[in-house]
Design a protein around this motif. Structure first.
Motif, mmCIF file in Angstrom:
data_model
loop_
_atom_site.group_PDB
_atom_site.id
_atom_site.type_symbol
_atom_site.label_atom_id
_atom_site.label_comp_id
_atom_site.label_asym_id
_atom_site.label_seq_id
_atom_site.Cartn_x
_atom_site.Cartn_y
_atom_site.Cartn_z
ATOM 1 N N GLY A 451 -10.398 169.799 65.922
ATOM 2 C CA GLY A 451 -11.106 169.672 64.660
ATOM 3 C C GLY A 451 -10.469 170.393 63.496
ATOM 4 N N MET A 452 -9.396 171.154 63.693
ATOM 5 C CA MET A 452 -8.663 171.762 62.585
ATOM 6 C C MET A 452 -7.953 170.654 61.801
ATOM 7 N N PHE A 453 -8.094 170.641 60.471
ATOM 8 C CA PHE A 453 -7.562 169.508 59.707
ATOM 9 C C PHE A 453 -7.128 169.948 58.319
ATOM 10 N N LEU A 454 -6.325 169.103 57.706
ATOM 11 C CA LEU A 454 -5.962 169.194 56.296
ATOM 12 C C LEU A 454 -5.585 167.800 55.815
ATOM 13 N N ILE A 455 -5.593 167.609 54.510
ATOM 14 C CA ILE A 455 -5.184 166.345 53.889
ATOM 15 C C ILE A 455 -4.048 166.642 52.924
ATOM 16 N N ARG A 456 -3.030 165.786 52.914
ATOM 17 C CA ARG A 456 -1.847 165.979 52.083
ATOM 18 C C ARG A 456 -1.402 164.647 51.519
ATOM 19 N N GLN A 463 0.877 156.656 46.595
ATOM 20 C CA GLN A 463 -0.561 156.623 46.348
ATOM 21 C C GLN A 463 -1.386 156.686 47.638
ATOM 22 N N CYS A 464 -0.779 157.073 48.720
ATOM 23 C CA CYS A 464 -1.500 157.213 49.991
ATOM 24 C C CYS A 464 -1.591 158.685 50.361
ATOM 25 N N PHE A 465 -2.485 158.977 51.284
ATOM 26 C CA PHE A 465 -2.680 160.332 51.768
ATOM 27 C C PHE A 465 -2.593 160.326 53.293
ATOM 28 N N VAL A 466 -2.460 161.523 53.861
ATOM 29 C CA VAL A 466 -2.375 161.686 55.312
ATOM 30 C C VAL A 466 -3.379 162.750 55.735
ATOM 31 N N LEU A 467 -4.193 162.409 56.720
ATOM 32 C CA LEU A 467 -5.100 163.359 57.347
ATOM 33 C C LEU A 467 -4.432 163.902 58.609
ATOM 34 N N SER A 468 -4.125 165.193 58.630
ATOM 35 C CA SER A 468 -3.516 165.845 59.796
ATOM 36 C C SER A 468 -4.619 166.554 60.562
ATOM 37 N N LEU A 469 -4.769 166.212 61.832
ATOM 38 C CA LEU A 469 -5.881 166.681 62.651
ATOM 39 C C LEU A 469 -5.363 167.199 63.989
ATOM 40 N N TYR A 471 -5.941 167.982 67.924
ATOM 41 C CA TYR A 471 -6.756 167.557 69.060
ATOM 42 C C TYR A 471 -5.963 167.780 70.332
ATOM 43 N N LYS A 472 -6.530 168.548 71.236
ATOM 44 C CA LYS A 472 -5.906 168.872 72.531
ATOM 45 C C LYS A 472 -4.506 169.453 72.351
ATOM 46 N N LEU A 473 -4.420 170.482 71.484
ATOM 47 C CA LEU A 473 -3.195 171.243 71.240
ATOM 48 C C LEU A 473 -2.083 170.399 70.624
ATOM 49 N N LYS A 474 -2.437 169.271 70.041
ATOM 50 C CA LYS A 474 -1.459 168.421 69.375
ATOM 51 C C LYS A 474 -1.970 168.066 67.989
ATOM 52 N N THR A 475 -1.058 167.903 67.052
ATOM 53 C CA THR A 475 -1.419 167.523 65.687
ATOM 54 C C THR A 475 -1.177 166.037 65.504
ATOM 55 N N LYS A 476 -2.236 165.311 65.176
ATOM 56 C CA LYS A 476 -2.154 163.876 64.941
ATOM 57 C C LYS A 476 -2.282 163.612 63.443
ATOM 58 N N HIS A 477 -1.651 162.541 62.989
ATOM 59 C CA HIS A 477 -1.606 162.216 61.565
ATOM 60 C C HIS A 477 -2.162 160.806 61.348
ATOM 61 N N TYR A 478 -3.108 160.684 60.399
ATOM 62 C CA TYR A 478 -3.764 159.406 60.101
ATOM 63 C C TYR A 478 -3.539 159.074 58.624
ATOM 64 N N LEU A 479 -3.081 157.854 58.386
ATOM 65 C CA LEU A 479 -2.773 157.412 57.029
ATOM 66 C C LEU A 479 -4.049 156.965 56.318
ATOM 67 N N VAL A 480 -4.266 157.494 55.125
ATOM 68 C CA VAL A 480 -5.408 157.119 54.282
ATOM 69 C C VAL A 480 -4.874 156.206 53.176
ATOM 70 N N ILE A 481 -5.348 154.958 53.183
ATOM 71 C CA ILE A 481 -4.784 153.933 52.298
ATOM 72 C C ILE A 481 -5.789 153.605 51.196
ATOM 73 N N PRO A 482 -5.342 153.520 49.937
ATOM 74 C CA PRO A 482 -6.244 153.051 48.872
ATOM 75 C C PRO A 482 -6.361 151.531 48.898
ATOM 76 N N CYS A 483 -7.533 151.014 48.582
ATOM 77 C CA CYS A 483 -7.751 149.573 48.544
ATOM 78 C C CYS A 483 -8.797 149.272 47.476
ATOM 79 N N GLU A 484 -8.951 147.997 47.163
ATOM 80 C CA GLU A 484 -9.913 147.570 46.148
ATOM 81 C C GLU A 484 -10.875 146.555 46.760
ATOM 82 N N GLU A 485 -12.128 146.673 46.352
ATOM 83 C CA GLU A 485 -13.151 145.725 46.784
ATOM 84 C C GLU A 485 -14.202 145.645 45.671
ATOM 85 N N GLY A 486 -14.416 144.453 45.186
ATOM 86 C CA GLY A 486 -15.378 144.256 44.108
ATOM 87 C C GLY A 486 -14.985 144.941 42.820
#
Length: 530
Positions: A451-456, A463-469, A471-486
């Motif tokens: 559950g330790m995390f940061l966003i960069r 224009q994208c961001f990365v959530l670094s999290l 879990y189980k002694l490993k750091t995983k990285h998730y891409l945060v993408i901007p999008c448009e709707e309505g």
């Protein structure tokens, strides 16, 4: 005529007048001139002696002393000169007792703070003092690091270690310093022992109780303040060469041993490497560049009473982070034993404040007591016992939340300026344009807990961001993408299935719901500034 200056008199002897020619010459020749001082036989000269003036004087026989009329001038820079040699009165700055010592502690922004500590102050007491002086939010999960920047070594001081004794082992010419930072994983192996001590690394000789599983064995050993024997291959750097060699090591209560013949445990093949009573274990930062290590999961051991020298370091490298964490945790348990268990119990019983990030901390601490509820019936809420049904309820709640947020954002009278899209820049979990490697280092330093995390900012996608999290002694990285709707801009991590109007909303949602993440966001990775 002859004039004599000064306080002198003229005395003439045998001055008869004659009528002979050349009487003047006779007069001068027959007379003698002597100079005598006016004061004869004066006493010896006495020079003035210094008079000692006390700071408190008595008036008219009154025994009550009055304080000096000259006010004391506080020293604005107490760290530049010692109190005994300072030309400025610093009685208002320095502590009243001579048992106090001044130490300098650095924050993660390279700024420092000087604090007065007693000679027997422990690392836990210094952390609490810094929490109060720096106005930190929560009282726990802080640590004092011993950092050697040139050698790339870092070590978290144990709560019971005396800070001045540790500082006394430093070299005067080195750049060693104390650093104040967060550390959530100091006692994490007490909470999740099987994650920190995998069954493959436990020595066969440790299973003395037949019929006992590895989990039960580890739990019993940790409760008694000890650790099972650890074994496994490590890369070791030879002192006289730059090459690394793969050697089989054993860690026991008596010390660290290596096998001279494969993985043989026979006593004739075991060689003692170090005694656990007289060593400290450090993690190595940037080990590939500094020491040519085959991997980034490097640690080293050195004698605890000697100054840090490169020739005294025994540098070891593991295959992965779990293996390194297992070795370093076992070193701590074998060295300090029951003391670590006492430190852990003391940290759990300490009072905690209720402001700042402690709100999220208390939420994560009580997460284990949360249960899934169903309020759709007429008879009130019921506890959902089936895990599959609970996960389904969680997904339905997340989708309903998304529909409510989309409806709220689509209202015509919504003020779009009430929550600017740059609100994430003011959040402590946002670290700007740090690299992937630096993000992993920050999370590792503050503790590899779930559950330790940061966003960069993303360095590969504009224009994208990365959530670094973590879990189980490993750091995983998730891409945060901007999008448009309505006609509105959103952020998503699951290809538009769940939309967020900003990163703050994304974090708040995943602090309660896992979503696509393996675990909820619990501990923000915060850089400490003193």
């Amino acid at each position: 005529m002859m004039e004599v200056a000064g306080p002198w008199t003229e005395v003439f002897e045998g001055s008869e007048r004659t009528e002979e020619s050349g009487g003047a010459d006779s007069l001068l020749g027959s007379s003698t001139l002597t100079l005598a001082p006016l004061v004869s036989d004066s006493p010896s000269i006495r020079r003035s002696q210094p008079i000692f003036i006390t700071s408190n004087r008595t008036r008219g026989g009154d025994s009550s002393s009055l304080s000096s009329s000259v006010p004391s001038i506080p020293n604005p820079f107490p760290e530049l000169c010692s109190p005994s040699k300072s030309p400025v009165l610093i009685s208002s700055c320095s502590p009243s007792t001579s048992d106090k010592h001044l130490i300098k502690v650095y924050g993660e922004d390279s700024h420092s703070r000087s604090v007065w500590v007693s000679s027997g102050a422990t690392a836990r007491e210094v952390c609490h003092l810094l929490v109060q002086t720096a106005h930190c939010s929560d009282q726990e999960n802080w640590a004092l690091l011993e950092v050697h920047p040139t050698l790339g070594l870092e070590r978290c001081l144990e709560d019971h270690e005396v800070v001045l004794k540790v500082q006394a082992t430093w070299s005067l010419k080195g750049d060693t310093r104390f650093m104040f930072c967060k550390n959530y994983a100091k006692y994490e192996f007490f909470r999740k022992p099987m994650l920190f001590f995998p069954e493959s690394m436990i020595s066969d000789s440790a299973d003395v109780s037949k019929g006992m599983t590895s989990a039960e064995l580890i739990q019993n050993l940790l409760r008694s303040g000890t650790c099972p024997e650890i074994q496994g291959f490590l890369h070791v750097k030879e002192s006289s060469r730059k090459t690394w060699k793969k050697v089989y090591f054993f860690l026991r209560r008596s010390g660290l041993y290596c096998s001279t013949k494969g993985s043989s445990k026979e006593p004739r093949h075991l060689q003692c490497v170090a005694d656990l009573e007289d060593l400290n274990v450090y993690t190595v930062v940037n080990s590939r560049k500094l020491y040519g290590a085959p991997a980034d999961f490097t640690f080293c051991i050195k004698p605890s009473k000697n100054p840090v020298r490169a020739q005294d370091l025994k540098i070891l490298c593991a295959e992965n982070e779990q293996t390194r964490t297992c070795w370093t945790s076992a070193f701590r348990l074998f060295k300090y034993g029951k003391q670590l268990q006492c430190n852990y119990q003391l940290s759990k019983s300490a009072p905690r404040s209720l402001d700042g990030f402690n709100l999220s901390d208390s939420k994560s601490k009580s997460e284990a007591s949360l249960v899934a509820m169903d309020f759709s019936g007429k008879a009130g809420g019921r506890v959902i016992q089936n895990p599959t049904e609970a996960q389904s309820a969680e997904r339905e709640e997340g989708q309903a939340w998304r529909r409510r947020e989309a409806l709220r954002c689509s209202l015509p009278n919504l003020n779009s300026n009430t929550r600017p899209s740059s609100i994430h820049k003011t959040q402590p979990w946002f670290h700007g344009g740090v690299s992937r490697k630096e993000a992993q280092r920050l999370i590792e330093k503050q503790g590899l807990v779930d559950g330790m995390f940061l966003i960069r900012d993303s360095q590969q996608h504009a224009q994208c961001f990365v959530l670094s999290l973590c879990y189980k002694l490993k750091t995983k990285h998730y891409l945060v993408i901007p999008c448009e709707e309505g006609g509105r801009k959103y952020f998503t991590m699951d290809d538009g299935l769940t939309l967020f109007i900003d990163l703050l909303q994304l974090v708040e949602f995943h602090q309660i719901n896992k979503g696509i993440l393996p675990v909820c966001l619990k501990h923000p990775c915060v850089c400490v500034a003193l």
